[in-house]
Structure formats: structure tokens, C-alpha cells
Scaffold this motif. Structure first.
Motif, PDB file in Angstrom:
ATOM      1  N   MET A   1       0.815  -1.081  -0.133  1.00  0.00           N
ATOM      2  CA  MET A   1       0.038  -0.118  -0.080  1.00  0.00           C
ATOM      3  C   MET A   1       0.683   1.241  -0.118  1.00  0.00           C
ATOM      4  O   MET A   1       1.851   1.329   0.946  1.00  0.00           O
ATOM      5  N   GLU A   2       0.683   2.137  -0.939  1.00  0.00           N
ATOM      6  CA  GLU A   2       1.260   3.528  -0.912  1.00  0.00           C
ATOM      7  C   GLU A   2       0.532   4.362  -0.023  1.00  0.00           C
ATOM      8  O   GLU A   2      -0.574   4.537  -0.037  1.00  0.00           O
ATOM      9  N   ILE A   3       1.196   5.078   0.851  1.00  0.00           N
ATOM     10  CA  ILE A   3       0.726   6.048   1.980  1.00  0.00           C
ATOM     11  C   ILE A   3       0.448   7.237   1.168  1.00  0.00           C
ATOM     12  O   ILE A   3       1.473   7.840   0.483  1.00  0.00           O
ATOM     13  N   PRO A   4      -0.809   7.590   1.227  1.00  0.00           N
ATOM     14  CA  PRO A   4      -1.189   9.114   0.459  1.00  0.00           C
ATOM     15  C   PRO A   4      -0.348  10.213   1.295  1.00  0.00           C
ATOM     16  O   PRO A   4      -0.457  10.184   2.394  1.00  0.00           O
ATOM     17  N   GLY A   5      -0.041  11.165   0.441  1.00  0.00           N
ATOM     18  CA  GLY A   5       0.627  12.433   1.020  1.00  0.00           C
ATOM     19  C   GLY A   5       1.565  12.218   1.699  1.00  0.00           C
ATOM     20  O   GLY A   5       2.508  11.143   1.824  1.00  0.00           O
ATOM     21  N   GLU A   6       2.228  13.708   2.137  1.00  0.00           N
ATOM     22  CA  GLU A   6       3.276  13.695   2.993  1.00  0.00           C
ATOM     23  C   GLU A   6       3.125  13.764   4.299  1.00  0.00           C
ATOM     24  O   GLU A   6       1.962  14.494   4.746  1.00  0.00           O
ATOM     25  N   CYS A   7       3.995  13.405   5.328  1.00  0.00           N
ATOM     26  CA  CYS A   7       3.928  13.815   6.673  1.00  0.00           C
ATOM     27  C   CYS A   7       3.998  15.249   6.933  1.00  0.00           C
ATOM     28  O   CYS A   7       4.871  15.913   6.486  1.00  0.00           O
ATOM     29  N   GLU A   8       3.231  15.755   7.634  1.00  0.00           N
ATOM     30  CA  GLU A   8       3.155  17.309   8.080  1.00  0.00           C
ATOM     31  C   GLU A   8       4.022  17.192   9.280  1.00  0.00           C
ATOM     32  O   GLU A   8       3.370  16.862  10.640  1.00  0.00           O
ATOM     33  N   TYR A   9       5.385  17.699   9.447  1.00  0.00           N
ATOM     34  CA  TYR A   9       5.967  17.795  10.476  1.00  0.00           C
ATOM     35  C   TYR A   9       5.877  19.036  11.358  1.00  0.00           C
ATOM     36  O   TYR A   9       5.692  20.242  11.080  1.00  0.00           O
ATOM     37  N   ARG A  10       5.745  18.808  12.807  1.00  0.00           N
ATOM     38  CA  ARG A  10       5.490  19.969  13.559  1.00  0.00           C
ATOM     39  C   ARG A  10       6.825  20.470  14.191  1.00  0.00           C
ATOM     40  O   ARG A  10       7.308  20.360  15.187  1.00  0.00           O
ATOM     41  N   GLY A  11       7.554  21.087  13.229  1.00  0.00           N
ATOM     42  CA  GLY A  11       8.924  21.568  13.646  1.00  0.00           C
ATOM     43  C   GLY A  11       9.882  20.499  13.203  1.00  0.00           C
ATOM     44  O   GLY A  11       9.653  19.288  12.869  1.00  0.00           O
ATOM     45  N   GLU A  12      11.198  20.598  13.736  1.00  0.00           N
ATOM     46  CA  GLU A  12      12.299  19.802  13.494  1.00  0.00           C
ATOM     47  C   GLU A  12      12.024  18.745  14.881  1.00  0.00           C
ATOM     48  O   GLU A  12      11.416  19.034  15.626  1.00  0.00           O
ATOM     49  N   ALA A  13      12.922  17.506  14.543  1.00  0.00           N
ATOM     50  CA  ALA A  13      12.826  16.434  15.516  1.00  0.00           C
ATOM     51  C   ALA A  13      13.783  17.063  16.713  1.00  0.00           C
ATOM     52  O   ALA A  13      14.457  18.050  16.457  1.00  0.00           O
ATOM     53  N   VAL A  14      13.082  16.691  17.997  1.00  0.00           N
ATOM     54  CA  VAL A  14      13.593  17.273  19.246  1.00  0.00           C
ATOM     55  C   VAL A  14      14.714  16.333  19.770  1.00  0.00           C
ATOM     56  O   VAL A  14      14.225  14.942  19.605  1.00  0.00           O
ATOM     57  N   VAL A  15      15.312  16.573  20.798  1.00  0.00           N
ATOM     58  CA  VAL A  15      16.481  15.616  21.371  1.00  0.00           C
ATOM     59  C   VAL A  15      15.655  15.483  22.616  1.00  0.00           C
ATOM     60  O   VAL A  15      15.429  16.281  23.370  1.00  0.00           O
ATOM     61  N   VAL A  16      15.365  14.022  23.128  1.00  0.00           N
ATOM     62  CA  VAL A  16      14.970  13.660  24.326  1.00  0.00           C
ATOM     63  C   VAL A  16      15.903  13.264  25.172  1.00  0.00           C
ATOM     64  O   VAL A  16      16.578  12.063  24.610  1.00  0.00           O
ATOM     65  N   ARG A  17      16.417  13.844  26.132  1.00  0.00           N
ATOM     66  CA  ARG A  17      17.568  13.391  27.073  1.00  0.00           C
ATOM     67  C   ARG A  17      16.908  12.746  28.137  1.00  0.00           C
ATOM     68  O   ARG A  17      15.665  13.011  28.596  1.00  0.00           O
ATOM     69  N   PRO A  18      17.749  11.828  28.984  1.00  0.00           N
ATOM     70  CA  PRO A  18      17.091  11.365  30.266  1.00  0.00           C
ATOM     71  C   PRO A  18      16.684  12.538  31.335  1.00  0.00           C
ATOM     72  O   PRO A  18      17.338  13.446  31.367  1.00  0.00           O
ATOM     73  N   SER A  19      15.587  11.945  31.916  1.00  0.00           N
ATOM     74  CA  SER A  19      15.142  13.240  32.749  1.00  0.00           C
ATOM     75  C   SER A  19      15.726  13.301  34.175  1.00  0.00           C
ATOM     76  O   SER A  19      15.427  14.061  34.949  1.00  0.00           O
ATOM     77  N   GLN A  20      16.744  12.256  34.183  1.00  0.00           N
ATOM     78  CA  GLN A  20      17.612  12.207  35.479  1.00  0.00           C
ATOM     79  C   GLN A  20      18.846  12.179  35.061  1.00  0.00           C
ATOM     80  O   GLN A  20      19.350  11.583  34.093  1.00  0.00           O
ATOM     81  N   PRO A  21      20.133  12.468  36.062  1.00  0.00           N
ATOM     82  CA  PRO A  21      21.335  12.261  35.784  1.00  0.00           C
ATOM     83  C   PRO A  21      21.742  10.817  35.544  1.00  0.00           C
ATOM     84  O   PRO A  21      21.026   9.791  36.039  1.00  0.00           O
ATOM     85  N   THR A  22      22.603  10.416  34.602  1.00  0.00           N
ATOM     86  CA  THR A  22      22.890   9.064  34.252  1.00  0.00           C
ATOM     87  C   THR A  22      24.399   8.943  34.253  1.00  0.00           C
ATOM     88  O   THR A  22      25.147   9.781  34.043  1.00  0.00           O
ATOM     89  N   PRO A  23      24.550   7.613  34.462  1.00  0.00           N
ATOM     90  CA  PRO A  23      26.319   7.532  34.508  1.00  0.00           C
ATOM     91  C   PRO A  23      26.844   7.941  33.123  1.00  0.00           C
ATOM     92  O   PRO A  23      26.472   7.787  31.977  1.00  0.00           O
ATOM     93  N   ARG A  24      28.033   8.450  33.327  1.00  0.00           N
ATOM     94  CA  ARG A  24      28.719   8.816  32.145  1.00  0.00           C
ATOM     95  C   ARG A  24      30.098   7.977  32.043  1.00  0.00           C
ATOM     96  O   ARG A  24      30.992   8.066  32.930  1.00  0.00           O
TER      97      ARG A  24
END
Length: 447
Positions: A1-24
Motif C-alpha cells: 500500500m502506498e501511503i497518500p500524501g506527505e507527513c506534516e512535521y510539527r517543527g524539527e525533531a527534538v532531542v529527548v535526554r534522560p530526565s535524571q542524571p545518568t552514568p557517564r
């Protein structure tokens, strides 16, 4: 199946970081993680109906929470400074990529009705990362696409260097638990239990990595044909019939049956040696065992091998059982040592069918708090055969593979036979109702 149309993006992709400090730190990747043939991202596609859809902001918040525990997925791959040719994970909390999109011209029902054949247009459902190499791609990329019906499509690309199927399922369930405000189970990231021995001791021949020595001449390659998807669902009744010829598991019976039908459909010379490769989870085969929540790659490839004539005559179940039975602690340690001695070793894919079983991993059970998906599978065509769970029937298995047109038709025919006797007319009728994945041309496979 061909998906009709193009995705409408709501801005650029965002970076999701851990919500708490993590080991480095720098996370060692075992030789099973860092195989050259695993340097790609596995792309999963889920379709949720309106009642099970979750707001993108909820998914984004839950992802940040899940990345606290699964912090390597928020890191970045880089070449090892100490070990030439190997990769490590720089656990730097740089974050996962998260894109939101809207596709008003598609509903969850439309997708289900047209999901028998994958289409290159499905790639628009996953945010495209422009990178010069695989190492530059973040280990985790997510796109949530809201549909016109109120449902959603969730696509994830997860680096295979970091996770196998079981580890991926554990992560997705942890993410879902976070969305439902539930506690997350412990996870084990350390890969040192799979370090090579010093000195390495390769104790087996490892045909999965050995180049075939068959001297059988192949006919000239045929003119190229377009690849056609074949998708067949085997119910519990079909699987029971497959197991009547020999005591075996459902996987062993189905793998042998599909391998035999695949070989017959490609019509190689009878004396040509053909192979079947399939992954075996080794978490409980190692001594000591790995924890169930081990987050890395904990599988090795089992290899069944025979001449095409012998496979067709015997059915192959015993060969599959023997290949699986060889996988114990000694074999795994030998595999790790082989990959230490032969950096860059890849599986031998000449005249080889590769089966990846997504069944019994729990991938289809992911629930972000409002209900399970109505479709789960690979994003687009792949180069191997996939065994998928059937969401409506936990005892059934869907086989997905693509072949050149003449071979595809023959494969479907022979899959519907049990040693040349009809398996079930219903099986053939179900063939066009499910998603399929791609394979290479016959002259590329049997080369």
C-alpha cells in the motif's frame, strides 16, 4: 500500500535526554554486539487505533524517564580508542531523536486494509537522519505520526549494536510502563560476561561464518524479476500438522518447512549445498546464565546445511534440531573468540536463507496505557525471512519473505504442501492478507 500524501512535521525533531542524571562512561560492546552485519538499525512499526493512541507529549515524557534506565540508547556510538576496529558507546546523555508528524489522509483502518505489501512510501513514517555513516546515527530515533482518525503510528529505529530482539522488547515495555506511571524493572548493561578468552580458543568450525566450498556450477543468472512479497499465516492447526512427521517444536517444524519450500522455489542444482541461519537466544545457555534483562545482543547464529536434494528428500527438521542443539556455553565462547580473531567476519549468505523470529518476544504486547497496537511489524522490506506473531491469535505465526516473481509463486505453492500433500487450502487464501518483507533476487541468493 502506498501511503497518500506527505507527513506534516510539527517543527524539527527534538532531542529527548534522560530526565535524571545518568552514568557517564564508555560502554564496552561485546563481539556479539559489534559484528559488522549488525551495524544497522532495526525499524519497528506499530499502528494504534484511536482508543489506544497516546498524546505525543506523554510519549516524549515517558521516553525521557525510560532513558534514565536505558541510558546507552541516549549515548552515541564511536570507534574504540583502545581496540582498533571495534565500536563503543559513549554514554553522554546526548539523547534520542523524537519527531512528531501528522498524516490526515490515512486512518488506522486504511493501513490495516492495505498492509499486505510494504511500500517504499512507508519510510516517511520514520524521521530521516542525514548522516555520513551508521556510527553518526543516534542509537534511538522515534517518530509519532498522528492519523486523521485519531489513531497513531509509532516507528522506532533502534541500533542493533546495542539491542537484540529481547532487549528491544524489554526497552519498549519499559517505555510503555513509564507512560502508564508504573515502576521500571532493573536492566543490565554490562557486557563483560561476553568478553573473549585470552588467548582466544576457536573450538568449532562455525559453518555460519564459513564460505561454502561447494563446486557445483550454477546456471547463468536469470533476467531480473521484480520482487514479490509472500505472506502466509500458519495457524495452530497448520503447525500441528507440520509436527506430525517428527517430534519437534513449532519453530523447528516451520523453519524446516519454509527452508525446504524456499529451496524448491529457487530450483538450485541438486548437489548445491544450501544453508539455513537462525538466531538462538543464549541467555540461559551460558554458564553462568545472563540475566533476563540483559540489554545487549545475546544470540548466536545456528546453521543447518545440506545439499538441495537431501533437504528436499528429508524435510530438514533434524538438521534444524541439530543446529540448535549445538548452541551451548562452549559454542558461544568459541563464536566470541572467532569474532575476536577475525574482525569483520560476516555470515556466509551464499545459497542461504536467514530467518529472524519475532515471535515470543512480547513485541506485540506493548501497551502505553490505553491498549495494544492493532499492527506490529517491520517498517519496510528486509533482506531476510521474518516470523511474526499474529495479534489476534497467539498460537499462529505469519511468515514474511519476498522473492523474484516466478520463485515467489512457487514458494507459496510449496509452503501450502506438507511433503507434497495439501496442508490446507485456507493457508494459501490467507497469503495476501498480511505484511511481507523483502529478499534479494534468486541469482544473488544462490551465488
Amino acid at each position: 500500500m502506498e501511503i497518500p500524501g506527505e507527513c506534516e512535521y510539527r517543527g524539527e525533531a527534538v532531542v529527548v535526554r534522560p530526565s535524571q542524571p545518568t552514568p557517564r562512561h564508555s560502554l564496552y560492546l561485546s563481539n556479539l554486539d559489534d559484528q559488522r552485519f549488525l551495524r544497522f538499525s532495526i525499524k519497528y512499526l506499530y499502528v494504534f487505533p484511536p482508543l489506544a493512541a497516546v498524546a505525543p507529549e506523554t510519549l516524549r515524557w515517558a521516553l525521557a524517564r525510560a532513558l534514565v534506565d536505558y541510558y546507552p540508547l541516549a549515548g552515541r556510538l564511536r570507534p574504540s580508542a583502545e581496540d582498533d576496529g571495534k565500536l563503543v558507546v559513549d554514554c553522554n546523555a546526548e539523547g534520542a531523536l523524537f519527531a512528531e508528524a501528522f498524516l490526515p489522509g490515512l486512518t488506522a483502518g486504511d493501513f490495516l486494509r492495505g498492509s499486505a505489501k510494504p511500500h517504499k512510501s512507508w519510510r516517511k513514517l520514520l524521521y530521516r537522519v542525514h548522516a555520513t555513516s551508521f556510527v553518526d546515527v543516534p542509537p534511538l530515533v522515534v517518530q509519532v505520526t498522528q492519523l486523521g482518525c485519531g489513531g497513531m503510528v509509532l516507528c522506532t529505529a533502534i541500533s542493533h549494536c546495542l539491542c537484540d530482539g529481547i532487549a528491544t522488547a524489554n526497552f519498549l515495555h519499559a517505555w510503555a510502563r513509564a507512560a502508564a506511571h508504573l515502576d521500571l524493572p532493573l536492566v543490565h548493561h554490562d557486557r563483560c560476561a561476553l568478553r573473549p578468552r585470552c588467548p582466544p580458543r576457536v573450538a568449532f568450525t562455525h559453518p555460519e561464518y564459513s564460505v561454502s566450498t561447494s563446486t557445483t556450477a550454477l546456471p547463468p543468472p536469470p533476467p531480473p524479476h521484480p520482487l514479490l512479497p509472500v505472506s502466509l499465516t500458519f495457524t495452530a492447526s497448520h503447525l500441528r500438522r507440520l509436527k506430525t512427521r517428527a517430534p519437534c517444536t513449532s519453530f523447528e517444524a516451520l523453519a524446516a518447512h519454509v527452508w525446504r519450500a524456499w529451496v524448491i522455489s529457487l530450483a538450485p542444482p541438486p548437489a548445491l549445498r544450501v544453508k539455513l541461519l537462525f538466531s538462538v537466544n543464549v541467555r540461559r545457555r551460558l554458564r553462568p546464565e545472563l540475566p533476563a534483562t540483559y540489554s545487549g545482543n545475546a544470540f548466536v547464529l545456528a546453521c543447518a546445511e545440506a545439499t538441495a536434494a537431501d533437504l528436499v528428500a528429508t524435510g530438514g527438521v533434524r538438521l534444524v534440531q541439530e543446529a540448535k542443539g549445538r548452541i551451548d556455553d562452549d559454542y558461544v565462547r568459541s563464536t566470541v573468540d572467532l569474532l575476536e580473531e577475525r574482525r569483520g567476519a560476516k555470515p556466509d549468505l551464499a545459497a542461504t536463507l536467514v530467518i529472524s523470529a519475532w515471535t515470543r518476544l512480547g513485541l506485540e504486547d506493548v501497551d502505553f496505557g490505553k491498549g495494544r497496537a492493532v499492527h506490529m511489524g517491520p517498517l519496510t522490506s528486509e533482506v531476510y525471512c521474518v516470523f511474526l506473531p499474529v495479534l489476534a491469535d497467539p498460537d499462529a505465526v505469519t511468515v514474511l519473505v519476498s522473492l523474484p516473481q516466478p520463485a515467489a509463486e512457487a514458494f507459496e505453492h510449496h509452503c501450502c504442501l506438507l511433503h507434497d500433500e495439501p496442508l490446507d487450502k485456507q493457508l494459501q487464501l490467507q497469503g495476501s492478507d498480511h505484511l511481507a518483507v523483502g529478499h534479494r533476487h534468486a541469482h544473488d541468493i544462490l551465488a
